[in-house]
Design an enzyme around this catalytic site. Sequence first.
Site, PDB file in Angstrom:
ATOM      1  N   TYR A 234      -7.281   4.600  -1.037  1.00  0.00           N
ATOM      2  CA  TYR A 234      -8.251   3.590  -0.585  1.00  0.00           C
ATOM      3  C   TYR A 234      -9.460   3.584  -1.509  1.00  0.00           C
ATOM      4  O   TYR A 234     -10.019   2.526  -1.807  1.00  0.00           O
ATOM      5  CB  TYR A 234      -8.663   3.864   0.862  1.00  0.00           C
ATOM      6  CG  TYR A 234      -7.505   3.821   1.820  1.00  0.00           C
ATOM      7  CD1 TYR A 234      -6.969   4.979   2.363  1.00  0.00           C
ATOM      8  CD2 TYR A 234      -6.900   2.608   2.159  1.00  0.00           C
ATOM      9  CE1 TYR A 234      -5.880   4.938   3.227  1.00  0.00           C
ATOM     10  CE2 TYR A 234      -5.812   2.557   3.014  1.00  0.00           C
ATOM     11  CZ  TYR A 234      -5.299   3.731   3.543  1.00  0.00           C
ATOM     12  OH  TYR A 234      -4.218   3.698   4.396  1.00  0.00           O
TER      13      TYR A 234
ATOM     14  N   HIS B 199      -2.718   2.374  15.103  1.00  0.00           N
ATOM     15  CA  HIS B 199      -3.318   2.258  13.762  1.00  0.00           C
ATOM     16  C   HIS B 199      -2.504   1.232  12.972  1.00  0.00           C
ATOM     17  O   HIS B 199      -1.276   1.361  12.860  1.00  0.00           O
ATOM     18  CB  HIS B 199      -3.317   3.615  13.052  1.00  0.00           C
ATOM     19  CG  HIS B 199      -4.133   3.575  11.806  1.00  0.00           C
ATOM     20  ND1 HIS B 199      -5.497   3.726  11.808  1.00  0.00           N
ATOM     21  CD2 HIS B 199      -3.772   3.312  10.541  1.00  0.00           C
ATOM     22  CE1 HIS B 199      -5.940   3.581  10.566  1.00  0.00           C
ATOM     23  NE2 HIS B 199      -4.926   3.341   9.783  1.00  0.00           N
ATOM     24  N   ALA B 200      -3.176   0.217  12.437  1.00  0.00           N
ATOM     25  CA  ALA B 200      -2.463  -0.901  11.795  1.00  0.00           C
ATOM     26  C   ALA B 200      -1.566  -0.406  10.668  1.00  0.00           C
ATOM     27  O   ALA B 200      -1.945   0.503   9.922  1.00  0.00           O
ATOM     28  CB  ALA B 200      -3.484  -1.897  11.241  1.00  0.00           C
TER      29      ALA B 200
ATOM     30  N   HIS C  84      -5.444  -7.368   4.987  1.00  0.00           N
ATOM     31  CA  HIS C  84      -5.076  -6.099   4.357  1.00  0.00           C
ATOM     32  C   HIS C  84      -3.592  -5.815   4.564  1.00  0.00           C
ATOM     33  O   HIS C  84      -2.840  -5.544   3.625  1.00  0.00           O
ATOM     34  CB  HIS C  84      -5.919  -4.950   4.949  1.00  0.00           C
ATOM     35  CG  HIS C  84      -5.534  -3.616   4.403  1.00  0.00           C
ATOM     36  ND1 HIS C  84      -6.161  -3.044   3.327  1.00  0.00           N
ATOM     37  CD2 HIS C  84      -4.557  -2.758   4.774  1.00  0.00           C
ATOM     38  CE1 HIS C  84      -5.577  -1.889   3.051  1.00  0.00           C
ATOM     39  NE2 HIS C  84      -4.603  -1.686   3.921  1.00  0.00           N
ATOM     40  N   GLU C  85      -3.144  -5.950   5.814  1.00  0.00           N
ATOM     41  CA  GLU C  85      -1.723  -5.656   6.121  1.00  0.00           C
ATOM     42  C   GLU C  85      -0.804  -6.714   5.518  1.00  0.00           C
ATOM     43  O   GLU C  85       0.259  -6.393   4.995  1.00  0.00           O
ATOM     44  CB  GLU C  85      -1.524  -5.596   7.631  1.00  0.00           C
ATOM     45  CG  GLU C  85      -2.307  -4.493   8.330  1.00  0.00           C
ATOM     46  CD  GLU C  85      -2.101  -3.116   7.716  1.00  0.00           C
ATOM     47  OE1 GLU C  85      -3.051  -2.325   7.717  1.00  0.00           O
ATOM     48  OE2 GLU C  85      -0.996  -2.850   7.189  1.00  0.00           O
TER      49      GLU C  85
ATOM     50  N   GLU D 171      -2.834  -0.824  -1.534  1.00  0.00           N
ATOM     51  CA  GLU D 171      -3.969  -1.003  -0.600  1.00  0.00           C
ATOM     52  C   GLU D 171      -4.906  -2.106  -1.064  1.00  0.00           C
ATOM     53  O   GLU D 171      -5.743  -2.577  -0.301  1.00  0.00           O
ATOM     54  CB  GLU D 171      -4.746   0.312  -0.461  1.00  0.00           C
ATOM     55  CG  GLU D 171      -3.935   1.475   0.078  1.00  0.00           C
ATOM     56  CD  GLU D 171      -3.240   1.164   1.397  1.00  0.00           C
ATOM     57  OE1 GLU D 171      -2.202   1.787   1.671  1.00  0.00           O
ATOM     58  OE2 GLU D 171      -3.726   0.285   2.146  1.00  0.00           O
TER      59      GLU D 171
ATOM     60  N   HIS E 138       0.144  -5.933   2.057  1.00  0.00           N
ATOM     61  CA  HIS E 138       1.265  -4.985   1.908  1.00  0.00           C
ATOM     62  C   HIS E 138       2.590  -5.743   1.973  1.00  0.00           C
ATOM     63  O   HIS E 138       3.486  -5.533   1.156  1.00  0.00           O
ATOM     64  CB  HIS E 138       1.238  -3.950   3.038  1.00  0.00           C
ATOM     65  CG  HIS E 138       0.174  -2.906   2.908  1.00  0.00           C
ATOM     66  ND1 HIS E 138       0.061  -2.067   1.830  1.00  0.00           N
ATOM     67  CD2 HIS E 138      -0.827  -2.553   3.752  1.00  0.00           C
ATOM     68  CE1 HIS E 138      -0.961  -1.248   2.002  1.00  0.00           C
ATOM     69  NE2 HIS E 138      -1.513  -1.518   3.164  1.00  0.00           N
TER      70      HIS E 138
ATOM     71  N   HIS F  59      -5.477   9.419   9.327  1.00  0.00           N
ATOM     72  CA  HIS F  59      -4.730   9.789   8.117  1.00  0.00           C
ATOM     73  C   HIS F  59      -4.574  11.291   7.966  1.00  0.00           C
ATOM     74  O   HIS F  59      -3.641  11.754   7.305  1.00  0.00           O
ATOM     75  CB  HIS F  59      -5.439   9.205   6.904  1.00  0.00           C
ATOM     76  CG  HIS F  59      -5.504   7.710   6.946  1.00  0.00           C
ATOM     77  ND1 HIS F  59      -6.280   7.044   7.863  1.00  0.00           N
ATOM     78  CD2 HIS F  59      -4.887   6.762   6.222  1.00  0.00           C
ATOM     79  CE1 HIS F  59      -6.127   5.750   7.687  1.00  0.00           C
ATOM     80  NE2 HIS F  59      -5.294   5.536   6.707  1.00  0.00           N
TER      81      HIS F  59
HETATM   82  C1  LIG Z   1      -5.594  -0.584   7.612  1.00  0.00           C
HETATM   83  C2  LIG Z   1      -5.092   0.532   7.226  1.00  0.00           C
HETATM   84  C3  LIG Z   1      -3.611   0.766   7.211  1.00  0.00           C
HETATM   85 SE1  LIG Z   1      -2.937   1.083   5.454  1.00  0.00          SE
HETATM   86  C4  LIG Z   1      -5.981   1.696   6.850  1.00  0.00           C
HETATM   87  O1  LIG Z   1      -5.633   2.803   7.220  1.00  0.00           O
HETATM   88  N1  LIG Z   1      -7.119   1.532   6.138  1.00  0.00           N
HETATM   89  C5  LIG Z   1      -7.599   0.276   5.529  1.00  0.00           C
HETATM   90  C6  LIG Z   1      -8.909   0.616   4.887  1.00  0.00           C
HETATM   91  C7  LIG Z   1      -9.154   2.084   5.011  1.00  0.00           C
HETATM   92  C8  LIG Z   1      -8.037   2.655   5.905  1.00  0.00           C
HETATM   93  C9  LIG Z   1      -8.628   3.134   7.241  1.00  0.00           C
HETATM   94  O2  LIG Z   1      -8.518   2.403   8.224  1.00  0.00           O
HETATM   95  O3  LIG Z   1      -9.211   4.229   7.251  1.00  0.00           O
HETATM   96 ZN   LIG Z   2      -3.109  -0.390   3.815  1.00  0.00          ZN
END
Ligand SMILES: C=C(C[SeH])C(=O)N1CCC[C@H]1C(=O)O
Ligand SMILES: [Zn+2]
Length: 601
Positions: free
Chosen positions: A493, A322-323, A352-353, A380, A356, A483
């Site tokens: 988010y 997961h990024a 997105h990354e 975010e 951060h 998450h």
């Molecule tokens: C890219 C990330 C790492 Se902070 C992320 O979890 N995001 C980015 C957008 C929504 C959420 C997801 O993937 O559920």
């Molecule tokens: Zn993020």
Amino acid sequence: EDQDAEVEGRAYMAKLNKEMGQLSNKQVKAAWAYESNITEYNKVLKLNVSLETAKVVKERWLSTIQFPWQSFKDEDLRRQFQKMSILGTAALPDDKYEKLENTITTMTSIYAEAKLCPHGETNNTDCQLSLDPDISEKLSKSRNPDELKHYWVEWRNATGRKCRQLYTEYVTLMNEAAKLNNFTDAAEYWVHDFETKDFEKQVQKLWNEIEPLYMQLHAYVRGRLNEKYGDEMVPKQGAIPAHLLGNMWSQTWGNIYDFTAPFQGKQQIDVTEAMKQQNYTPEKMFKLSDEFFTSLNLSAMPELFWKNSIIERPKGRELVCHASAWDFYDGEDFRIKECTVVSMEELYTVHHEMGHIQYYLQYKDQPNVYKEGANSGFHEAVGDTIALSVSTPKHMRKIGLLDPQSEDDPQADINFLFLTALEKIAFLPFGYLMDVWRWGVFKGTIEPKNYNCQWWNLRWRYQGIEPPVHRSEEDFDPGAKYHIVGDTPYIRYFVSFIIQFQFHRALCEKAGQFDPQNPTSKPLHQCDIYQSTEAGNALGAMLKMGSSKPWPDAMEALTGQRKMDASALMQYFSPLYEWLKEENKRTGETIGWRTHPQQKR
Ligand SMILES: C=C(C[SeH])C(=O)N1CCC[C@H]1C(=O)O
Ligand SMILES: [Zn+2]
């Protein structure tokens, strides 16, 4: 002696900030080692460092709360003490802290190591498909409902179903920790970070303002899915089956743009093919993003970033794909870990990354206690705000991912707005319900015996989706989302997807690409702030603040507003909103979903 206490408090806090920075560096290094290479050895190492750190943090906390900081004259010093007086989960006794850390690590590993068998194979020998990249690609590309159902169900069997008991233990421990911090429950502890009274009311109000636009998008997309998959599979007035939306969690729908686009046959705006034809690599994607930030007069990635980051899935080991973006709290070491694939969707995740990391770079000279976003939604929103400029056809033409002479006609414009809505509007109900469910769980209004039923009630009520197969309390579908098992809050988010449009509007104004007096003269959705140092300097000034001031001050510094406000988002999508209302009326679509979740046979 109050004066002396404050003088002593200032010296104490300066020392504490330094020490906490060193502790964080140690802890982040151990967490990185484990998450980039999941082994028993690295797990034990990470756990030991966590335990050790928690002990020291608890000791320091006992000294911190001795100070009469509430009566200090210096507002900034008071703020630092106020933040440091919240201990967090380290308030748990050692054995319970270890249990909590262990539970989260175990759930995260189950998720990271989950492997599935291919659809349709009978000899289930080589079941080696992982979420990134294999299963995500299936959910994104397959148009075979049986194949989609296979991966949708099996992923939930391999992750959530295995974490239900662990999650129940996690909830108990989280609530115990919250109470030790004088919060009623973990919901209050998580919401406290936003320093906003009636925060839940505010986000509920934002959702209510946006829901009509979501309902129009939902009705239109259901119409296209009904055309493609038929009445049996997609009833015209029902909820949408969750597995048909191009994403494992139905949280963004950009991957089904191809057959849902309002005007077919227009010039391709999904640049994935062009990226592949131009031999894009993950490195090229990161360099492209880096160049956008430096074009704004923001910071370039330091050499150490390129040396230490992991931007492609390494072979021969298990890791958390997961990024994520990492601050090592030493002012030099900042990293991204991303199992990057070459696609347009992933290009936005790269931005997105990188957003951060840019935030980390901008506030790296703040005291350690302020090395965080003004609130977690701000963190975010940075990368996504930049990506709103990158994603415009105008910018894609500029960087050669769209051919230059492509038409700039109103239908292409609607198609572009529609693609962005599939990412941004479709996401909002999901971004909202994730923590509505968890707040309910922490508060006890959602009990373990109803975890899954209540999850699907929320998924039905807010997203208008339903499971492709019958679900029971044997399942634990929330646990199929990173998450939830990773102990990462999610309302951040939802906040980000609102405020990024406020940031975008303010930056576009500074870049001379939007005129609030005449909003349609230069439409907000066509704005690209690329190379605007006025915009970049304004963004940098806000980012440098970290969390040194309450977030309304940071928001005001950039946008002149002090509240979250959906008007920027609604302004951005207004041409699409009008088109959707017209189109849905023309085709007689039912707006909303009437039938209650059918118990699937
Ligand atoms: C890219 C990330 C790492 Se902070 C992320 O979890 N995001 C980015 C957008 C929504 C959420 C997801 O993937 O559920
Ligand atoms: Zn993020």
